[in-house]
Design a protein around this motif. Structure first.
Motif: not given
Lengths: 355, 303
Positions: B39-42, B47-48, B290-292
């Motif tokens: 999941x690239x968004x997570x 990373x952030x 991250x939570x999602x």
């Protein structure tokens, strides 16, 4: 052991629907009264936690011990805490929130003056949020995985991740300072101020009722930016929630049945699935409205909107505790009332809650 | 039948024909990680968050200036190669203040989470498992706290406690625990009648033992997700308090307070408000993503 329980349940059956409804209403009224009591207890405790001496706040710097003792007794601080709490309850029941140390008015009068401005803003924002957020979430769910869905989710994600006071400041920087499309703050232009003093206190409505078009347009012009920003925050939350509610429904078997029967996409979504998420939507719209009051505190500060939020932050700044507690209590009361209202509306919308 | 260990560590991890509990656990963790990393968004969110932690931890090395050193001759300078994000009205380097501000942000978010987690677990599990009047009383109390919008309640508490970062933590924690307790209670209700709980009861396990050994571990995944998502709202509430002057007090760097101070110079120095605000947005976005992502993996029923 089980005998009394048996008779109890059979009695409940005999009472029928009416008795059941009365019992339900009684228990929800009791629940609300205890919540209300707790709310008052909480504000009372907060009020007693203040590090500042309330006597000094009244007397200022010049006083002697006699005056101090007199004011101390007048404030009732020499009595036991539970007595103080009861007199606090009594005064709240008479809508007496004490006097503001800054405006020198009674807090109740101040709140009555500033509250309509916030109500106007919040109602407009929740309308914007609902009208845009719910369809966006539903379309996202129906078109799951397509670019429409991704775009909708990104818009929503930004909405509930961004600090609203910062968004407001940026909007002022771009649209007021640079482009000069929106006014700088307040509810109306200065030369229109005080022209309309209406029955509701909501300026747009009052100007409309009085037929003062110039004031009306000025008020619309002023409310647009803060209402859109608050509405965006509500929209973000509502579209996220309605998307997940809708996805849950679309995975149910009755939808599969409807598809198998050859029903079109539109009736499936709006006549079948949407009907089943109405109650959940109502709950989250209520929550969004309460959350909106949070945002209103910040947005009003940013846009100089003379409402409850700005009153609260100004009172905080001057350590005007009566005003702070009055405003906080009012916001808590509004939340309780809205929740109560939703409870009532449920019974009409959702047949399951009636039985 | 083991192959050469060096080359087949991955195969050992992926093999679901376990030969030891350790392998089973390693397999579980590795597969979870594989699914998460798809999941690239997570992953971006992670990373952030990692960068934020590093910035806070290594602040003295990452910052280019002392965040508190004033230099009035260099006030309100726009972003440049020496001051990457410009300087503020007292000539302090905005970039360095931003880096040190990461400490404040993390300090508040972590402390609130550490306070709220156990309270939520105990209240929720007690209400759900023991039931009866304890349930009624505890849920009434959460209702009272839930009746207030969170920032307003936090405002009231920090007004009473006085401004300052520790008081802000207490004030925010008081507003965050009720939903966590609600969640734990709801989860507890789903397995309080489960066979393994009944079996433990028959063996004579005490109430605290059942709560902490059997119920709390099963609630943990959904609570972890909720707490991660909560981080975003904690950060936003903390920034809101800072913006209203109730959070960390000057001169210590706090992003919300930095944005608030910059408002006075909005027309001359947009970077004073824009950049701290963007930092808040980025971090809260990261925790939401991250939570999602965690929810999609750990909690398939809500995916």
């Amino acid at each position: 052991m089980s005998n009394p329980e048996l008779t109890k349940t059979s009695m409940r059956d005999d009472d029928g629907v009416l008795g059941d409804a009365i019992r339900k209403i009684a228990s929800s009224v009791a629940a609300i009264l205890t919540t209300l009591f707790g709310l008052l207890l909480l504000t009372f405790i907060i009020g007693r936690m203040i590090p500042a001496d309330p006597v000094l706040a009244i007397l200022g710097d010049n006083f002697d011990q006699v005056a101090y003792d007199r004011v101390y007794a007048e404030l009732g601080l020499d009595r036991p805490l539970y007595e103080q709490f009861f007199s606090y309850l009594q005064s709240i029941l008479q809508f007496d929130f004490g006097q503001s140390n800054v405006t020198r008015n009674s807090v109740a009068a101040d709140l009555a003056r500033v509250f309509p401005a916030t109500l106007e803003l919040a109602i407009l924002a929740i309308l914007i949020g609902t009208v845009m957020g719910v369809p966006l979430g539903i379309i996202s769910a129906v078109k799951r995985g397509t670019w429409v869905d991704h775009l909708g989710r990104i818009v929503a994600l930004l909405g509930y991740s961004a600090p609203i006071f910062w968004l407001g400041t940026m909007v002022i920087l771009i649209f007021y300072a640079n482009l000069q499309i929106i006014p700088g703050g307040g509810r109306v232009d200065l030369y229109n101020d005080g022209l309309v003093v209406g029955p509701t206190g909501m300026l747009i409505l009052d100007a409309l009722l009085a037929g003062e078009w110039e004031v009306f347009w000025s008020a619309v012009h002023h409310i647009t930016a803060p209402a859109l920003l608050l509405g965006y925050a509500a929209m973000a939350y509502l579209s996220r929630m309605s998307r997940s509610f809708m996805l849950e429904q679309l995975n149910q078997e009755y939808i599969l049945t409807a598809r198998a029967k050859g029903l079109g996409e539109r009736p499936i979504v709006w006549k079948h699935a949407f009907r089943n998420i109405r109650v959940q939507l109502l709950t989250v719209i209520t929550l969004a409205f309460c959350g909106l009051l949070d945002g209103a505190v910040l947005i009003e500060t940013v846009f100089g909107w003379p409402g409850l939020g700005q009153y609260l932050t100004a009172a905080l700044f001057y350590a005007d505790m009566n005003a702070v507690l009055g405003a906080v209590l009012l916001i808590g009361l509004i939340s309780i009332c809205i929740n109560l209202l939703t409870d009532v509306v449920y019974r009409f919308v959702d047949p399951r809650t009636r039985s | 039948m083991s192959a050469t260990p060096k080359t087949s560590f991955k195969a050992w991890l992926l093999n679901d024909d376990f030969s030891s509990p350790a392998q089973a656990r390693a397999h579980q963790a590795y597969v979870t990680w594989l699914r998460f990393s798809m999941n690239p968004l997570a992953l971006g969110g992670l990373v952030v968050v990692v960068l934020l932690v590093l910035a806070a931890w290594l602040a003295p090395f990452v910052a280019t200036h002392n965040p508190l050193t004033q230099d009035l001759t260099r006030a309100l300078l726009p972003p440049s190669s020496t001051n990457w994000f410009g300087t503020d009205e007292l000539g302090r380097d905005v970039y360095s203040r931003l880096v040190y501000g990461a400490r404040t942000t993390l300090y508040i978010a972590i402390l609130v989470t550490v306070i709220v987690g156990p309270i939520g677990f105990i209240v929720g599990a007690a209400a759900g498992y023991i039931g009866g009047w304890i349930d009624t009383v505890l849920m009434r109390v959460t209702d009272i706290f839930l009746a207030f919008p969170s920032l307003v309640l936090a405002l009231a508490f920090s007004a009473a406690l006085g401004p300052g970062i520790e008081n802000a933590v207490i004030a925010i924690a008081l507003t965050v625990w009720p939903p966590v307790a609600r969640l734990v209670r709801a989860e507890t209700l789903t397995f309080r009648k489960a066979d393994f709980v009944v079996a433990a009861e028959l063996q004579g396990a005490s109430v605290p033992r059942i709560m902490f050994r059997y119920i709390v571990p099963l609630c943990a995944p959904s609570v972890v997700i909720r707490l991660t998502l909560n981080m975003a709202s904690i950060i936003l509430t903390a920034a809101g308090l800072g913006f209203l002057g109730l959070g960390a007090q000057p001169p210590s760097p706090e992003w919300g307070a930095m944005a608030a101070q910059g408002r006075q110079y909005l027309l001359d120095a947009w970077w004073l408000t824009a950049i701290p605000g963007m930092a808040i947005l980025l971090v809260s976005l990261a925790f939401n993503l991250l939570g999602d992502g965690l929810r999609d993996i750990l909690d398939p029923k809500h995916a």
